[in-house]
Design a protein around this motif. Structure first.
Motif, mmCIF file in Angstrom:
data_model
loop_
_atom_site.group_PDB
_atom_site.id
_atom_site.type_symbol
_atom_site.label_atom_id
_atom_site.label_comp_id
_atom_site.label_asym_id
_atom_site.label_seq_id
_atom_site.Cartn_x
_atom_site.Cartn_y
_atom_site.Cartn_z
ATOM 1 N N ASN A 15 -10.583 10.124 0.082
ATOM 2 C CA ASN A 15 -10.600 10.340 1.527
ATOM 3 C C ASN A 15 -11.858 9.742 2.164
ATOM 4 O OD1 ASN A 15 -9.396 11.163 3.891
ATOM 5 N ND2 ASN A 15 -10.181 13.254 3.782
ATOM 6 N N GLN A 16 -12.188 8.527 1.704
ATOM 7 C CA GLN A 16 -13.372 7.808 2.183
ATOM 8 C C GLN A 16 -12.979 6.367 2.501
ATOM 9 O OE1 GLN A 16 -16.683 8.907 2.509
ATOM 10 N NE2 GLN A 16 -15.752 10.923 2.207
ATOM 11 N N PRO A 17 -13.649 5.743 3.464
ATOM 12 C CA PRO A 17 -13.363 4.329 3.733
ATOM 13 C C PRO A 17 -13.798 3.441 2.565
ATOM 14 C CG PRO A 17 -14.926 5.225 5.337
ATOM 15 C CD PRO A 17 -14.636 6.297 4.355
ATOM 16 N N VAL A 18 -13.032 2.412 2.322
ATOM 17 C CA VAL A 18 -13.358 1.439 1.268
ATOM 18 C C VAL A 18 -13.194 0.045 1.864
ATOM 19 C CG1 VAL A 18 -12.625 0.453 -0.951
ATOM 20 C CG2 VAL A 18 -12.661 2.946 -0.632
ATOM 21 N N LYS A 19 -14.201 -0.786 1.643
ATOM 22 C CA LYS A 19 -14.123 -2.176 2.084
ATOM 23 C C LYS A 19 -14.202 -3.070 0.855
ATOM 24 C CE LYS A 19 -16.070 -5.593 5.213
ATOM 25 N NZ LYS A 19 -17.073 -5.875 6.228
ATOM 26 N N LEU A 20 -13.260 -3.995 0.773
ATOM 27 C CA LEU A 20 -13.225 -4.947 -0.332
ATOM 28 C C LEU A 20 -13.211 -6.343 0.274
ATOM 29 C CD1 LEU A 20 -12.825 -5.734 -3.328
ATOM 30 C CD2 LEU A 20 -10.378 -5.431 -2.971
ATOM 31 N N VAL A 42 0.833 -1.205 0.000
ATOM 32 C CA VAL A 42 0.000 0.000 0.000
ATOM 33 C C VAL A 42 0.870 1.258 0.000
ATOM 34 C CG1 VAL A 42 -1.655 1.345 1.371
ATOM 35 C CG2 VAL A 42 -2.019 -1.109 0.994
ATOM 36 N N ALA A 43 1.915 1.275 0.808
ATOM 37 C CA ALA A 43 2.819 2.430 0.825
ATOM 38 C C ALA A 43 3.430 2.653 -0.557
ATOM 39 C CB ALA A 43 3.912 2.218 1.870
ATOM 40 N N HIS A 44 3.850 1.581 -1.203
ATOM 41 C CA HIS A 44 4.454 1.694 -2.531
ATOM 42 C C HIS A 44 3.453 2.232 -3.562
ATOM 43 C CE1 HIS A 44 7.099 0.782 -5.884
ATOM 44 N NE2 HIS A 44 6.082 0.167 -6.468
ATOM 45 N N VAL A 45 2.247 1.672 -3.575
ATOM 46 C CA VAL A 45 1.238 2.079 -4.563
ATOM 47 C C VAL A 45 0.833 3.539 -4.375
ATOM 48 C CG1 VAL A 45 -1.188 1.741 -5.207
ATOM 49 C CG2 VAL A 45 0.333 -0.214 -5.039
ATOM 50 N N LEU A 46 0.738 3.976 -3.123
ATOM 51 C CA LEU A 46 0.299 5.346 -2.862
ATOM 52 C C LEU A 46 1.457 6.352 -2.812
ATOM 53 C CD1 LEU A 46 -2.418 4.684 -0.135
ATOM 54 C CD2 LEU A 46 -2.722 4.964 -2.615
ATOM 55 N N ALA A 93 -5.301 -5.332 -0.942
ATOM 56 C CA ALA A 93 -5.236 -4.160 -0.067
ATOM 57 C C ALA A 93 -4.838 -2.924 -0.864
ATOM 58 C CB ALA A 93 -4.251 -4.397 1.070
ATOM 59 N N ALA A 94 -3.903 -3.085 -1.791
ATOM 60 C CA ALA A 94 -3.487 -1.959 -2.624
ATOM 61 C C ALA A 94 -4.645 -1.465 -3.490
ATOM 62 C CB ALA A 94 -2.295 -2.359 -3.494
ATOM 63 N N VAL A 95 -5.428 -2.391 -4.020
ATOM 64 C CA VAL A 95 -6.597 -2.014 -4.841
ATOM 65 C C VAL A 95 -7.590 -1.214 -4.010
ATOM 66 C CG1 VAL A 95 -8.643 -2.959 -5.998
ATOM 67 C CG2 VAL A 95 -6.385 -3.874 -6.523
ATOM 68 N N ALA A 96 -7.861 -1.641 -2.793
ATOM 69 C CA ALA A 96 -8.813 -0.928 -1.933
ATOM 70 C C ALA A 96 -8.247 0.408 -1.460
ATOM 71 C CB ALA A 96 -9.176 -1.800 -0.734
#
Length: 167
Positions: A109-114, A65-69, A98-101
């Motif tokens: 800036n909204q929660p996302v659940k996958l 996630v850190a890498h993708v963002l 997790a990276a996709v979500a």
């Protein structure tokens, strides 16, 4: 790995019997109890990302996630509520979920659940790789192994993953 001269031992008459053969182990679906699921949200006005993931490897999720963002790892926190019952299937294969979500959560800036349903999870998450072992063994009548020639093939697809690394 080699130790000794296997070919020389097979050519010599030092043992009583030689057996050759193949062993095949088919691929296996992990069939963990809970499918892959991630809940991702931002904090600190969108400067940090937090997630709860059904994973055996929270640090891998944090890294992806850190890498993708494009964030430093200290700005990404990953929590796992419980670990167990995944049989290795949630170690590294699902970090990209997790990276996709995380992308829409971070951008909006909204929660996302996958959460994947069982059919989709089994279709795209992969499974344990199949193996083929070819062997030739020379041994004495009392079971003392004199030589073993063993080749192991792993059908790992385009990437080995942890099953390949640890085998």
């Amino acid at each position: 790995m080699e130790k000794g001269d296997v070919d020389l031992c097979f050519q010599s008459g030092c043992s009583d019997k030689i057996i050759e053969g193949e062993v095949r182990v088919g691929g296996q679906e992990h069939f963990y109890l809970e499918t892959h699921s991630n809940l991702v949200w931002t904090t600190d006005s969108g400067n940090e990302v937090h997630m709860i993931s059904s994973t055996q490897s929270p640090q891998k999720y944090q890294n992806y996630v850190a890498h993708v963002l494009g964030l430093p790892m200290l700005k990404v926190a990953c929590k796992t509520k419980r670990i167990g019952g995944a049989f290795g299937g949630k170690e590294t294969r699902s970090a990209w979920f997790a990276a996709v979500a995380s992308v829409p959560s971070y951008l909006l800036n909204q929660p996302v659940k996958l959460t994947l349903d069982r059919d989709v999870d089994m279709l795209i998450s992969g499974q344990r790789h199949s193996f083929l072992g070819k062997y030739k063994v020379r041994f004495t009548n009392d079971g003392n192994v004199q030589a073993l020639d063993l080749e192991i093939y792993n059908n790992a697809g385009n990437s080995g993953g942890p099953v390949f690394w640890y085998s």
